[in-house]
Design a protein around this motif. Structure first.
Motif, PDB file in Angstrom:
ATOM      1  N   ASN A 101       6.102 -30.007 -26.539  1.00 57.12           N
ATOM      2  CA  ASN A 101       5.452 -29.030 -25.656  1.00 57.12           C
ATOM      3  C   ASN A 101       6.424 -28.307 -24.733  1.00 57.12           C
ATOM      4  O   ASN A 101       6.199 -27.143 -24.376  1.00 57.12           O
ATOM      5  CB  ASN A 101       4.419 -29.701 -24.738  1.00 57.12           C
ATOM      6  N   THR A 102       7.474 -28.991 -24.290  1.00 57.42           N
ATOM      7  CA  THR A 102       8.261 -28.535 -23.138  1.00 57.42           C
ATOM      8  C   THR A 102       9.742 -28.738 -23.413  1.00 57.42           C
ATOM      9  O   THR A 102      10.351 -29.655 -22.896  1.00 57.42           O
ATOM     10  CB  THR A 102       7.839 -29.325 -21.883  1.00 57.42           C
ATOM     11  N   ILE A 103      10.308 -27.883 -24.222  1.00 56.68           N
ATOM     12  CA  ILE A 103      11.641 -28.154 -24.761  1.00 56.68           C
ATOM     13  C   ILE A 103      12.782 -27.905 -23.781  1.00 56.68           C
ATOM     14  O   ILE A 103      13.873 -28.436 -23.966  1.00 56.68           O
ATOM     15  CB  ILE A 103      11.879 -27.341 -26.053  1.00 56.68           C
ATOM     16  N   ASP A 104      12.583 -27.110 -22.725  1.00 56.85           N
ATOM     17  CA  ASP A 104      13.696 -26.735 -21.850  1.00 56.85           C
ATOM     18  C   ASP A 104      13.714 -27.450 -20.506  1.00 56.85           C
ATOM     19  O   ASP A 104      14.483 -27.078 -19.617  1.00 56.85           O
ATOM     20  CB  ASP A 104      13.684 -25.222 -21.607  1.00 56.85           C
ATOM     21  N   TYR A 105      12.864 -28.471 -20.335  1.00 50.72           N
ATOM     22  CA  TYR A 105      12.801 -29.220 -19.083  1.00 50.72           C
ATOM     23  C   TYR A 105      13.300 -30.652 -19.306  1.00 50.72           C
ATOM     24  O   TYR A 105      13.286 -31.148 -20.439  1.00 50.72           O
ATOM     25  CB  TYR A 105      11.372 -29.253 -18.553  1.00 50.72           C
ATOM     26  N   SER A 106      13.704 -31.319 -18.246  1.00 55.80           N
ATOM     27  CA  SER A 106      14.272 -32.666 -18.385  1.00 55.80           C
ATOM     28  C   SER A 106      13.270 -33.660 -18.962  1.00 55.80           C
ATOM     29  O   SER A 106      13.669 -34.638 -19.607  1.00 55.80           O
ATOM     30  CB  SER A 106      14.775 -33.172 -17.026  1.00 55.80           C
ATOM     31  N   ILE A 107      11.970 -33.434 -18.767  1.00 58.07           N
ATOM     32  CA  ILE A 107      10.971 -34.357 -19.318  1.00 58.07           C
ATOM     33  C   ILE A 107      10.950 -34.335 -20.842  1.00 58.07           C
ATOM     34  O   ILE A 107      10.358 -35.210 -21.468  1.00 58.07           O
ATOM     35  CB  ILE A 107       9.565 -34.058 -18.763  1.00 58.07           C
ATOM     36  N   SER A 108      11.621 -33.370 -21.451  1.00 56.97           N
ATOM     37  CA  SER A 108      11.669 -33.315 -22.915  1.00 56.97           C
ATOM     38  C   SER A 108      12.495 -34.454 -23.507  1.00 56.97           C
ATOM     39  O   SER A 108      12.476 -34.675 -24.725  1.00 56.97           O
ATOM     40  CB  SER A 108      12.239 -31.975 -23.392  1.00 56.97           C
ATOM     41  N   SER A 109      13.211 -35.202 -22.650  1.00 54.78           N
ATOM     42  CA  SER A 109      14.039 -36.308 -23.152  1.00 54.78           C
ATOM     43  C   SER A 109      13.276 -37.619 -23.281  1.00 54.78           C
ATOM     44  O   SER A 109      13.841 -38.625 -23.708  1.00 54.78           O
ATOM     45  CB  SER A 109      15.253 -36.510 -22.241  1.00 54.78           C
ATOM     46  N   ILE A 110      11.988 -37.641 -22.922  1.00 54.77           N
ATOM     47  CA  ILE A 110      11.209 -38.877 -23.046  1.00 54.77           C
ATOM     48  C   ILE A 110      11.028 -39.251 -24.504  1.00 54.77           C
ATOM     49  O   ILE A 110      11.122 -38.402 -25.395  1.00 54.77           O
ATOM     50  CB  ILE A 110       9.827 -38.741 -22.371  1.00 54.77           C
ATOM     51  N   ASP A 111      10.752 -40.544 -24.748  1.00 56.38           N
ATOM     52  CA  ASP A 111      10.481 -40.971 -26.127  1.00 56.38           C
ATOM     53  C   ASP A 111       9.050 -41.448 -26.331  1.00 56.38           C
ATOM     54  O   ASP A 111       8.640 -41.748 -27.453  1.00 56.38           O
ATOM     55  CB  ASP A 111      11.460 -42.061 -26.568  1.00 56.38           C
TER      56      ASP A 111
END
Length: 262
Positions: free
Chosen positions: A149-159
């Motif tokens: 959903n959110t490729i350019d924010y730091s939350i995109s690194s969650i697994d």
């Protein structure tokens, strides 16, 4: 991702939280998260707060700010500017009731072996966490997973991504959430964000399902990569009541810490 080992909701423990992050169970319920008096105060404050509405077919009222609405925005600072205003609206409600977000984080910290806090974006500050919703007309099939959903924010690194909701008021009939054990994995093209709301039911055909009721006073947590939907109120529902909730996402970062955002 692992499939569910059973179709039963569990109470919150270190083991059940790990299982939910691994998509091994359908849901966790924290019963009696708030008292009847706290529920009444929260519901009254929410209904008289600064309620806005999403531009979708089914009427969904909300107080707060969804990061998802800024997923295409190249200037991330615009989202964090909106966060400041959204916090004012949230504080207005919490100041007249209580703070379910802080209480939920405290409950998670009591069982989880790593840090639990609100998500932060380097150089920009804290995300917004805690969207209040009034959704008696239901919510269409959708999925939420920040790496898609959110490729350019730091939350995109969650697994792994969970969603929690505290229910302050329920209609008594209907308003049920159905979660489909079919982890969302759409076709992706570089630089594009796939549609995640109003999904075709064909993607969940034949998948195991779990349905839960929004019982006032309880919190329910589930894995939001599984497509999910909310039914409208049914005949027999109390027309004087709405489906009033507050919640956010919970993501697991590479260092195993948990972060919240909405």
């Amino acid at each position: 991702m692992a499939t569910w080992k059973d179709l039963q909701e569990q109470s919150l423990t270190r083991e059940s939280l790990s299982a939910l992050l691994g998509n091994e169970i359908p849901a966790i319920r924290i019963r009696n998260f708030a008292t009847a008096a706290e529920c009444e105060l929260f519901s009254r404050a929410a209904k008289t707060g600064n309620v806005k509405y999403y531009s979708v077919k089914k009427k969904i009222g909300y107080i707060g700010q969804a990061q998802y609405e800024y997923r295409w925005n190249p200037d991330k600072s615009e989202y964090f500017e909106a966060v400041r205003e959204a916090r004012k609206d949230l504080h207005d409600v919490l100041s007249r009731s209580f703070d379910p977000v802080q209480r939920l984080m405290d409950r998670l910290r009591a069982v989880y072996p790593a840090d639990v806090d609100v998500a932060r974006e380097p150089g920009l500050g804290e995300y917004y966490a805690g969207i209040i919703r009034l959704a008696s007309q239901g919510v269409d099939l959708h999925a939420d997973f920040a790496p898609i959903n959110t490729i350019d924010y730091s939350i995109s690194s969650i697994d792994s991504q969970l969603g929690w909701n505290f229910f302050a008021e329920d209609p008594g009939a209907g308003g049920l959430t159905t979660v489909h054990n079919a982890p969302w994995n759409p076709e992706r093209k570089p630089g594009e964000i796939p549609q995640s709301y109003g999904l075709d039911h064909a993607i969940v055909a034949g998948a195991p399902t779990f349905t839960y009721a929004p019982t006032a006073g309880d919190v329910v947590i589930f894995n939001t990569r599984n497509p999910h939907e909310v039914s409208a109120g049914e005949p027999g529902a109390d027309e004087t009541k709405d489906r009033v909730s507050i919640g956010s996402f919970i993501g697991r970062l590479p260092d195993r810490s948990l972060v919240l955002w909405a």
